[in-house]
Write an enzyme that holds these catalytic residues in place. Structure first.
Site, PDB file in Angstrom:
ATOM      1  N   TYR A 104      -1.926  -0.664  10.810  1.00 28.54           N
ATOM      2  CA  TYR A 104      -1.939  -1.078   9.398  1.00 28.54           C
ATOM      3  C   TYR A 104      -0.663  -0.617   8.706  1.00 28.54           C
ATOM      4  O   TYR A 104      -0.037  -1.386   7.969  1.00 28.54           O
ATOM      5  CB  TYR A 104      -3.177  -0.502   8.718  1.00 28.54           C
ATOM      6  CG  TYR A 104      -3.256  -0.769   7.230  1.00 28.54           C
ATOM      7  CD1 TYR A 104      -3.540  -2.042   6.743  1.00 28.54           C
ATOM      8  CD2 TYR A 104      -3.068   0.261   6.306  1.00 28.54           C
ATOM      9  CE1 TYR A 104      -3.620  -2.282   5.373  1.00 28.54           C
ATOM     10  CE2 TYR A 104      -3.157   0.022   4.942  1.00 28.54           C
ATOM     11  CZ  TYR A 104      -3.426  -1.250   4.485  1.00 28.54           C
ATOM     12  OH  TYR A 104      -3.506  -1.479   3.131  1.00 28.54           O
ATOM     13  N   SER A 130       0.861  -1.181   0.000  1.00 27.29           N
ATOM     14  CA  SER A 130       0.000   0.000   0.000  1.00 27.29           C
ATOM     15  C   SER A 130       0.893   1.224   0.000  1.00 27.29           C
ATOM     16  O   SER A 130       2.055   1.155   0.417  1.00 27.29           O
ATOM     17  CB  SER A 130      -0.884   0.013   1.255  1.00 27.29           C
ATOM     18  OG  SER A 130      -1.572   1.248   1.386  1.00 27.29           O
TER      19      SER A 130
END
Length: 286
Positions: free
Chosen positions: A149, A136
């Site tokens: 995360y 990501s």
């Protein structure tokens, strides 16, 4: 067998599902993992001759071992692994429970490593293969409200970079795919929101979580175009170790690189002169 064999995790929706469609459209074999038995028929309906669905939880080593046996028995090769299974936990770092932190890393980091360990023996034997880790843009830049995360994706970024260096000479190519906001379920039902009750986080963690909720379903990124880009990277002779996806990702990478450079240079006076001097080293080594 002349057709490439792909193993793609997390194919219930989103990137994984679209990538299965792309792979099958190219006449290659896609083994797609889903979480429930009843999802297999729908996945295989994409192309019953080229798509095989398997139930897999990347947290369970026994299940991963069974998938390896299926690949060996039915195909005898594995050419591309796509580590796509994962999810996002959102909330302030202080208020995210220990159990949730463990789960986030078990899925997003340890689960991906388990899959790499499944794939690498096939690829070493073949002296070829591609591994795509869907990380990501959050694996390159920390943001309030998604710190845990962030940590999981930062970890996968580092592991992917190291694996690329370890396996390049034997023909195995590793690419970290770094999407920005895409119109998937990441910020919807796939996410875990840990609501903050600490007022001090209203202007940081909570504010960013609200922004993520608001954009969910209206992201600029097209999962179909992303899946095509992922396929294309696997046919490059020299693929990149890093591939951001989408305009927002490229914008954020540019900002991050500039900010990092400026910060390092600003405080060089403090961090640089911490080595032994040449004279000190001469005395110590003499």
């Amino acid at each position: 067998m002349s057709k490439r064999v792909w193993l793609i995790t997390g194919c219930s929706t989103g990137f994984g599902r679209e990538l299965v469609k792309v792979v099958a459209s190219k006449g290659e074999i896609a083994i797609g993992t889903v979480r429930k038995q009843e999802q297999i028929a729908e996945l295989e309906s994409i192309n019953p001759n080229l798509v095989k669905g398997v139930v897999l939880d990347v947290q369970k080593q026994d299940a991963i071992d069974e998938v390896a046996k299926v690949i060996e028995r039915e195909f005898g090769q594995l050419d591309v692994l796509v580590n796509n299974a994962g999810y996002g936990t959102l909330g302030s770092i202080e208020e995210t429970s220990e159990d949730e932190i463990q789960r986030q890393f078990d899925v997003n980091v340890f689960g991906c490593v388990r899959m790499m360990k499944l794939a690498l023996p096939f690829m070493r034997k073949q002296r070829s293969g591609n591994i795509l880790n869907i990380t990501s843009i959050a694996g390159l830049n920390g943001f309030p409200g998604i710190g845990i995360y962030n940590g999981s994706k930062f970890a996968l970024e580092g592991i992917g970079e190291a694996l690329a260096a370890e396996t390049k000479h034997i023909g195995i190519k590793v690419t970290n795919i770094e999407p920005g906001p895409f119109r998937t379920d990441w910020a919807g039902r796939s996410a875990t929101f840990n609501e903050s009750s600490i007022a001090e986080y209203n202007e940081s963690a909570n504010k960013n979580m609200d922004s993520i909720r608001e954009v969910s379903g209206n992201q600029i990124g097209d999962p179909v175009r992303a899946a095509n880009a992922m396929y294309e990277v696997t046919i490059l002779e020299t693929p990149p170790v890093h591939l951001p996806l989408g305009g927002p990702a490229y914008k954020r990478v540019g900002i991050r690189l500039q900010e990092f450079k400026e910060e390092v240079e600003e405080f060089r006076y403090l961090g640089r002169p911490t080595d032994y001097t040449e004279e000190e080293l001469d005395k110590m080594n003499g």
